[in-house]
Structures are given as C-alpha cells and as structure tokens.
Design a protein around this motif. Sequence first.
Motif, PDB file in Angstrom:
ATOM      1  N   GLN A  29     103.140 -17.368 106.149  1.00 24.82           N
ATOM      2  CA  GLN A  29     104.197 -17.008 107.082  1.00 24.82           C
ATOM      3  C   GLN A  29     104.525 -18.153 108.024  1.00 24.82           C
ATOM      4  N   ARG A  30     105.746 -18.124 108.538  1.00 28.23           N
ATOM      5  CA  ARG A  30     106.230 -19.204 109.389  1.00 28.23           C
ATOM      6  C   ARG A  30     106.630 -18.644 110.758  1.00 28.23           C
ATOM      7  N   ILE A  31     106.351 -19.433 111.762  1.00 32.12           N
ATOM      8  CA  ILE A  31     106.732 -19.098 113.135  1.00 32.12           C
ATOM      9  C   ILE A  31     107.631 -20.212 113.658  1.00 32.12           C
ATOM     10  N   GLY A  32     108.799 -19.832 114.146  1.00 30.62           N
ATOM     11  CA  GLY A  32     109.681 -20.804 114.775  1.00 30.62           C
ATOM     12  C   GLY A  32     109.327 -20.942 116.240  1.00 30.62           C
ATOM     13  N   VAL A  33     109.074 -22.161 116.683  1.00 27.71           N
ATOM     14  CA  VAL A  33     108.719 -22.432 118.083  1.00 27.71           C
ATOM     15  C   VAL A  33     109.936 -23.038 118.765  1.00 27.71           C
ATOM     16  N   LEU A  34     110.480 -22.330 119.737  1.00 26.87           N
ATOM     17  CA  LEU A  34     111.667 -22.784 120.452  1.00 26.87           C
ATOM     18  C   LEU A  34     111.285 -23.106 121.889  1.00 26.87           C
ATOM     19  N   LYS A  35     111.326 -24.386 122.238  1.00 25.40           N
ATOM     20  CA  LYS A  35     111.000 -24.823 123.602  1.00 25.40           C
ATOM     21  C   LYS A  35     112.276 -24.959 124.418  1.00 25.40           C
ATOM     22  N   GLY A  36     112.247 -24.410 125.623  1.00 23.92           N
ATOM     23  CA  GLY A  36     113.418 -24.446 126.483  1.00 23.92           C
ATOM     24  C   GLY A  36     113.611 -25.747 127.231  1.00 23.92           C
ATOM     25  N   GLY A  37     112.739 -26.716 127.035  1.00 23.43           N
ATOM     26  CA  GLY A  37     112.860 -28.001 127.715  1.00 23.43           C
ATOM     27  C   GLY A  37     111.673 -28.871 127.390  1.00 23.43           C
ATOM     28  N   ASP A  38     111.815 -30.164 127.681  1.00 24.28           N
ATOM     29  CA  ASP A  38     110.745 -31.123 127.403  1.00 24.28           C
ATOM     30  C   ASP A  38     109.872 -31.260 128.646  1.00 24.28           C
ATOM     31  N   PHE A  39     109.047 -30.229 128.903  1.00 27.94           N
ATOM     32  CA  PHE A  39     108.212 -30.182 130.096  1.00 27.94           C
ATOM     33  C   PHE A  39     106.736 -30.131 129.706  1.00 27.94           C
ATOM     34  N   THR A  40     105.903 -30.680 130.570  1.00 26.37           N
ATOM     35  CA  THR A  40     104.466 -30.709 130.307  1.00 26.37           C
ATOM     36  C   THR A  40     103.905 -29.300 130.147  1.00 26.37           C
ATOM     37  N   ALA A  41     104.344 -28.372 131.001  1.00 23.46           N
ATOM     38  CA  ALA A  41     103.841 -26.996 130.923  1.00 23.46           C
ATOM     39  C   ALA A  41     104.226 -26.350 129.596  1.00 23.46           C
ATOM     40  N   PHE A  42     105.443 -26.620 129.113  1.00 20.50           N
ATOM     41  CA  PHE A  42     105.882 -26.050 127.845  1.00 20.50           C
ATOM     42  C   PHE A  42     105.071 -26.627 126.686  1.00 20.50           C
ATOM     43  N   ASP A  43     104.810 -27.937 126.744  1.00 19.16           N
ATOM     44  CA  ASP A  43     103.975 -28.558 125.714  1.00 19.16           C
ATOM     45  C   ASP A  43     102.582 -27.931 125.695  1.00 19.16           C
ATOM     46  N   ALA A  44     102.043 -27.656 126.888  1.00 14.76           N
ATOM     47  CA  ALA A  44     100.717 -27.036 126.975  1.00 14.76           C
ATOM     48  C   ALA A  44     100.730 -25.632 126.387  1.00 14.76           C
ATOM     49  N   ALA A  45     101.827 -24.888 126.619  1.00 16.02           N
ATOM     50  CA  ALA A  45     101.932 -23.534 126.074  1.00 16.02           C
ATOM     51  C   ALA A  45     102.000 -23.555 124.551  1.00 16.02           C
TER      52      ALA A  45
END
Length: 312
Positions: A29-45
């Motif tokens: 199965q595949r999961i699409g990861v959609l990041k709302g911005g290029d932020f350190t916190a988002f990368d950590a999540a």
Amino acid sequence: MTFGRRWSGCAWWCTAMLAWWLCGTAAGQRIGVLKGGDFTAFDAAVAGFREGLEEEGKSYKLIEILLDPRNQQKSLSALQASGPQLIYAVGNQATLAALGRQWDIPVLFALVTAPWQFGILDGTQRQEARVSGVVADIPLETQLDVLRQILPSLQKIGLLYSVSTLEQAQQIQAVLASRNIGMEAQVVRQTDDVVGVAAGMAEIDLFWMLPDRAIFAAHNRKSLFAHLRGRRIPIFAPTAKFLQGEDGGDLAIAVDPRACGRQAAGMAVDALEGDSWPPAPQVPRTWNVFLKEGRPLRPMAGAVYVKDRKSV
C-alpha cells in the motif's frame, strides 16, 4: 508564449509518468505525504511518521509532495496520480488543500491547529468521514497542570482578547473556574491601545498570550511585554518562537512534531489494515515545555531552556 505552454504541458506529463511509475513499482500500500510548507517542524512530523511505521513493522511506500502555494492543484494532481490509499497531510494548509479536492482518499493530518475553527473538522458527517488525525492543540487542562508546576502559587491569570479570540478566552475561563483559579480578561477594540488596556488590569500572577494577530502585532507585543515585565508578571506564550530575544516571553508549551508523526503512524496502520476509519481525532501524547533562561520561574525536569537571541 507557445514554448512556455509546451514546456508546462511537458512538465506535467513527466510528473504524471513519474507518479505512474511509482505506482507500478511500489510494493504493497501507498501513502501520499503532503507537506504544507518547507518547515523544520513539518520535516520532523514526516520523519516521526516514517519511524512510527517502522516501529509497527510496516513498509508502506511513501510518496512525498511539497504543496506548491502558487499552484496547489498541480501538487494535488501529482499526489492523486501516485495512487495513494491514504493521504498524510502535515499542517493546516495541506489538510485544507487535500479536503478541497473531490476524491475518495481518506486524509490523516498532523500539526493541525484549531481544526474545528478552520473548518477541517466541521461537524458534518460527510467531512468527518474523510478526515481525522492528531490535533496540535494541547488540552487546556494539561497546559494548566504544567503551569501550576512552574508557578505553584498561581491564583489569577490575565489575558487580552479580541472578537476573533472571544471563544478561546471563554474556554480558558471555564477551565480556570473548574480549578478555582481567577481570570482577569480585557477586550481590545483598538489594536494600538494594547498597553493601555493591559495597564488597567488588576494584579495577576501570569499573563496568557492568545494567538491573536489583531492584538499581538510585532510593535504591540514588544511594548506589552515590556509593560508586563515591569510589573514582574510572567508571560505564557503560545509557541516557543515568542520567547526569543531579550523582549521575549517567559514560557511556552508546544507539541513534539516527531512524536505527533509517530502517533499519526499508528492511526494510519489502523486505518489501512483495520476497520477503524474514521478514527476519532487524537490529542498529542507528548509535548515540550520551554522556559526562558534567567527568568524567575521554578525549574522543571525535562524543560528546554531558551537563551536570548538563540533559536529553539
């Protein structure tokens, strides 16, 4: 102009073909990861999400897309073409964009603040059958328990609010009343009169700063914080960024983005392999306490101490 249109069409065709190839080669199965911005916190999540899946012994294929604020539909089309069974949206903007697309792919979010206020969880059966996740807001009861550890003599809290944060102020007041703690709340109608309104507040043991842009513009915040420090009133800020510099606040409580990602991974596994969709939204199980170094606050084990002019 013709060349530009051809190049745009070619770029889109290449993106679609790449997404098709990913679909064909991905195992399971595949999961699409959609990041709302290029932020350190988002990368950590996202990193925490990967770690959580590994801890669960899962090897889903993750297709990561950074949301283009200038062309959200292009980003969403590429994500859809990759054929995900689930979308992991990081941040409010990514979650709202994913929900704006007419598809039948469930959306699991992380690092989303006030999802009810922003219409992500709108109370409708159709919407809430499509989306759930880990809310970035720490329960008020939890925040108050932490504040009492740092300020054992806490008896009265003050705050300023505008029309946009009236409901939040009322929620805080209800929780304080249940713990026998008083509140001095003042409404700000003119944004340039923040210090004047604060000066009329009675004696308080802590100032609770709400995330209200109408009140806390940069110049207002600096003057207000100087006024509060002059009265020796500790300042509880909504995020650690407001503790930076000599003019910063005193303490903050924030979610741990990596831990939120791991928590969301558990929900993703349940959704893909169980019969638990839509799961109930969850609050963070882990958070960080930030204290400003050199301020008159009770030490707390595990707290992150913030120095002047240094990043958290």
